[in-house]
Design a protein around this motif. Sequence first.
Motif, mmCIF file in Angstrom:
data_model
loop_
_atom_site.group_PDB
_atom_site.id
_atom_site.type_symbol
_atom_site.label_atom_id
_atom_site.label_comp_id
_atom_site.label_asym_id
_atom_site.label_seq_id
_atom_site.Cartn_x
_atom_site.Cartn_y
_atom_site.Cartn_z
ATOM 1 N N LYS A 157 0.872 -1.245 0.119
ATOM 2 C CA LYS A 157 -0.031 0.173 0.065
ATOM 3 C C LYS A 157 0.692 1.288 -0.057
ATOM 4 O O LYS A 157 0.416 2.269 -0.378
ATOM 5 C CB LYS A 157 -0.989 -0.076 1.261
ATOM 6 C CG LYS A 157 -1.855 -1.402 1.101
ATOM 7 C CD LYS A 157 -2.830 -1.095 2.508
ATOM 8 C CE LYS A 157 -3.767 -2.257 2.241
ATOM 9 N NZ LYS A 157 -4.787 -2.117 3.714
ATOM 10 N N ALA A 158 1.872 1.008 0.401
ATOM 11 C CA ALA A 158 3.049 2.256 0.360
ATOM 12 C C ALA A 158 4.304 1.698 0.090
ATOM 13 O O ALA A 158 5.263 1.618 0.962
ATOM 14 C CB ALA A 158 2.870 2.780 1.782
ATOM 15 N N PRO A 159 4.625 1.363 -1.242
ATOM 16 C CA PRO A 159 5.875 0.578 -1.709
ATOM 17 C C PRO A 159 6.940 1.533 -1.412
ATOM 18 O O PRO A 159 7.997 0.947 -1.369
ATOM 19 C CB PRO A 159 5.649 0.406 -3.033
ATOM 20 C CG PRO A 159 4.577 1.345 -3.266
ATOM 21 C CD PRO A 159 3.712 1.675 -2.418
ATOM 22 N N TYR A 160 7.060 2.663 -1.431
ATOM 23 C CA TYR A 160 8.124 3.878 -1.038
ATOM 24 C C TYR A 160 8.752 3.388 0.132
ATOM 25 O O TYR A 160 9.934 3.593 0.547
ATOM 26 C CB TYR A 160 7.797 5.296 -1.002
ATOM 27 C CG TYR A 160 6.668 5.596 -0.277
ATOM 28 C CD1 TYR A 160 7.005 6.332 0.884
ATOM 29 C CD2 TYR A 160 5.485 5.777 -0.846
ATOM 30 C CE1 TYR A 160 6.052 6.642 1.623
ATOM 31 C CE2 TYR A 160 4.628 6.090 0.036
ATOM 32 C CZ TYR A 160 4.740 6.732 1.277
ATOM 33 O OH TYR A 160 3.759 7.063 2.168
ATOM 34 N N LEU A 164 12.362 2.291 1.346
ATOM 35 C CA LEU A 164 13.117 3.006 2.421
ATOM 36 C C LEU A 164 13.824 1.848 3.344
ATOM 37 O O LEU A 164 14.885 2.043 3.905
ATOM 38 C CB LEU A 164 12.526 4.019 3.058
ATOM 39 C CG LEU A 164 12.212 5.232 2.289
ATOM 40 C CD1 LEU A 164 11.544 6.201 3.083
ATOM 41 C CD2 LEU A 164 13.581 6.052 1.933
ATOM 42 N N GLY A 165 12.910 1.036 3.791
ATOM 43 C CA GLY A 165 13.297 0.065 4.678
ATOM 44 C C GLY A 165 14.302 -0.982 4.295
ATOM 45 O O GLY A 165 15.226 -1.276 5.185
ATOM 46 N N LEU A 166 14.287 -1.306 3.062
ATOM 47 C CA LEU A 166 15.343 -2.204 2.476
ATOM 48 C C LEU A 166 16.513 -1.476 2.266
ATOM 49 O O LEU A 166 17.610 -2.158 2.622
ATOM 50 C CB LEU A 166 14.784 -2.696 1.092
ATOM 51 C CG LEU A 166 13.568 -3.549 1.025
ATOM 52 C CD1 LEU A 166 13.409 -3.923 -0.526
ATOM 53 C CD2 LEU A 166 13.993 -5.066 1.492
ATOM 54 N N ALA A 230 13.855 -0.201 10.281
ATOM 55 C CA ALA A 230 14.056 -0.852 8.907
ATOM 56 C C ALA A 230 13.009 -1.979 8.569
ATOM 57 O O ALA A 230 12.253 -1.676 7.891
ATOM 58 C CB ALA A 230 15.299 -1.474 8.301
ATOM 59 N N VAL A 231 12.875 -2.799 9.806
ATOM 60 C CA VAL A 231 11.639 -3.593 9.866
ATOM 61 C C VAL A 231 10.349 -3.185 9.911
ATOM 62 O O VAL A 231 9.506 -3.727 9.150
ATOM 63 C CB VAL A 231 11.981 -4.684 10.869
ATOM 64 C CG1 VAL A 231 10.695 -5.497 10.991
ATOM 65 C CG2 VAL A 231 13.211 -5.772 10.746
ATOM 66 N N ARG A 232 10.441 -1.873 10.673
ATOM 67 C CA ARG A 232 8.928 -1.276 10.670
ATOM 68 C C ARG A 232 8.722 -0.809 9.348
ATOM 69 O O ARG A 232 7.491 -0.806 8.982
ATOM 70 C CB ARG A 232 8.988 -0.298 11.752
ATOM 71 C CG ARG A 232 7.590 0.261 11.956
ATOM 72 C CD ARG A 232 7.731 1.312 13.223
ATOM 73 N NE ARG A 232 6.474 1.803 13.429
ATOM 74 C CZ ARG A 232 6.373 2.986 14.173
ATOM 75 N NH1 ARG A 232 7.438 3.675 14.628
ATOM 76 N NH2 ARG A 232 5.171 3.316 14.619
ATOM 77 N N LEU A 233 9.680 -0.141 8.700
ATOM 78 C CA LEU A 233 9.227 0.564 7.291
ATOM 79 C C LEU A 233 8.930 -0.558 6.369
ATOM 80 O O LEU A 233 8.043 -0.554 5.482
ATOM 81 C CB LEU A 233 10.392 1.391 7.040
ATOM 82 C CG LEU A 233 10.774 2.404 7.548
ATOM 83 C CD1 LEU A 233 12.238 3.163 7.153
ATOM 84 C CD2 LEU A 233 9.722 3.588 7.213
ATOM 85 N N VAL A 234 9.540 -1.657 6.461
ATOM 86 C CA VAL A 234 9.056 -2.817 5.432
ATOM 87 C C VAL A 234 7.726 -3.086 5.592
ATOM 88 O O VAL A 234 7.105 -3.434 4.674
ATOM 89 C CB VAL A 234 10.206 -3.835 5.485
ATOM 90 C CG1 VAL A 234 9.536 -5.223 4.673
ATOM 91 C CG2 VAL A 234 11.775 -3.761 5.279
ATOM 92 N N ARG A 235 7.241 -3.453 6.920
ATOM 93 C CA ARG A 235 6.045 -3.913 7.103
ATOM 94 C C ARG A 235 5.001 -2.673 6.731
ATOM 95 O O ARG A 235 4.050 -3.154 6.195
ATOM 96 C CB ARG A 235 5.824 -4.317 8.759
ATOM 97 C CG ARG A 235 4.629 -4.966 8.932
ATOM 98 C CD ARG A 235 4.446 -5.473 10.130
ATOM 99 N NE ARG A 235 2.943 -5.810 10.652
ATOM 100 C CZ ARG A 235 2.542 -6.278 11.653
ATOM 101 N NH1 ARG A 235 3.309 -6.428 12.572
ATOM 102 N NH2 ARG A 235 1.409 -6.540 11.935
ATOM 103 N N ALA A 236 5.312 -1.521 7.293
ATOM 104 C CA ALA A 236 4.420 -0.624 6.894
ATOM 105 C C ALA A 236 4.197 -0.406 5.423
ATOM 106 O O ALA A 236 3.041 0.189 5.113
ATOM 107 C CB ALA A 236 4.931 0.839 7.550
#
Length: 275
Positions: A157-160, A164-166, A230-236
Amino acid sequence: MSFPNESTGTTGRTGFSRLTGSGSQSRSGRRVRALARAEFVLFGRNRTAVLTALLVPLALPLTARPAIDRGDLKGNLGAVMLTAAIGFSFLYAVYTSLVSAYVARREELVLKRLRTGEPTDMEILGGTALPAVCLGLAQALVLAAGCTVLLDAGAPKAPYLTVLGLLTGVSLSAALAALTSAVTRTTESAQVTALPLVFVSMLGSGIVVPTDLLPDRVAAVCAFLPLSPAVRLVRAGWTGELSAYDAFGTVLTALAWTVVAVFAVRRWFRWEPRR
């Protein structure tokens, strides 16, 4: 051991020197690519490292499929498992494999010999890390496709945020690997010295246990662990459950950890064998 400077360095050059000009940048790129190709060949010869880096993250979507078929787990399991798989990729494809690589090259005097030539310190460290970083990113693409098909994760839903997380995850994992190698005496002990960060990240950064299942106070503390942002951004990025304000704060935390890790590497990375 700190990086040598102009007054104390054994190689007569400044650590992490900067290149200027298009010609210097072109030569720098060629040197990094050459180092990365050599490192990729050496990495491919280490079957244990290859199997650990590849099989552990890629096996997660397949192991979770029976639970979905039985109906034991519902909801956003696909996003949870995708996050876990990519988190394992940070830890195994990038972090633990690079700890072993840096220690092995140091103990074999490869790093010391490279520093007597043209490559700068950043080129040496970056060229060594590049194959593992590329492997981690490639795994993320495969995992995203696999979880979408096998676990019904759906489209992000928010690929950006996931991007960033990756990027922050693999960058910080590489920097932490270089830092961990400074306290690692031998290649045999690399797996041991890497364990604390691996266990803490698995349990507290939302890789094995989603942070929303932890008590509020514990989750608040775990949010500041190195790989948590980073993990939070990937899931979000998959769930879209992170506001713009929270996403900005998470990115700042990830960048802060990266800056701290790079500074620590500049200060304590060891270029010569530990005796």
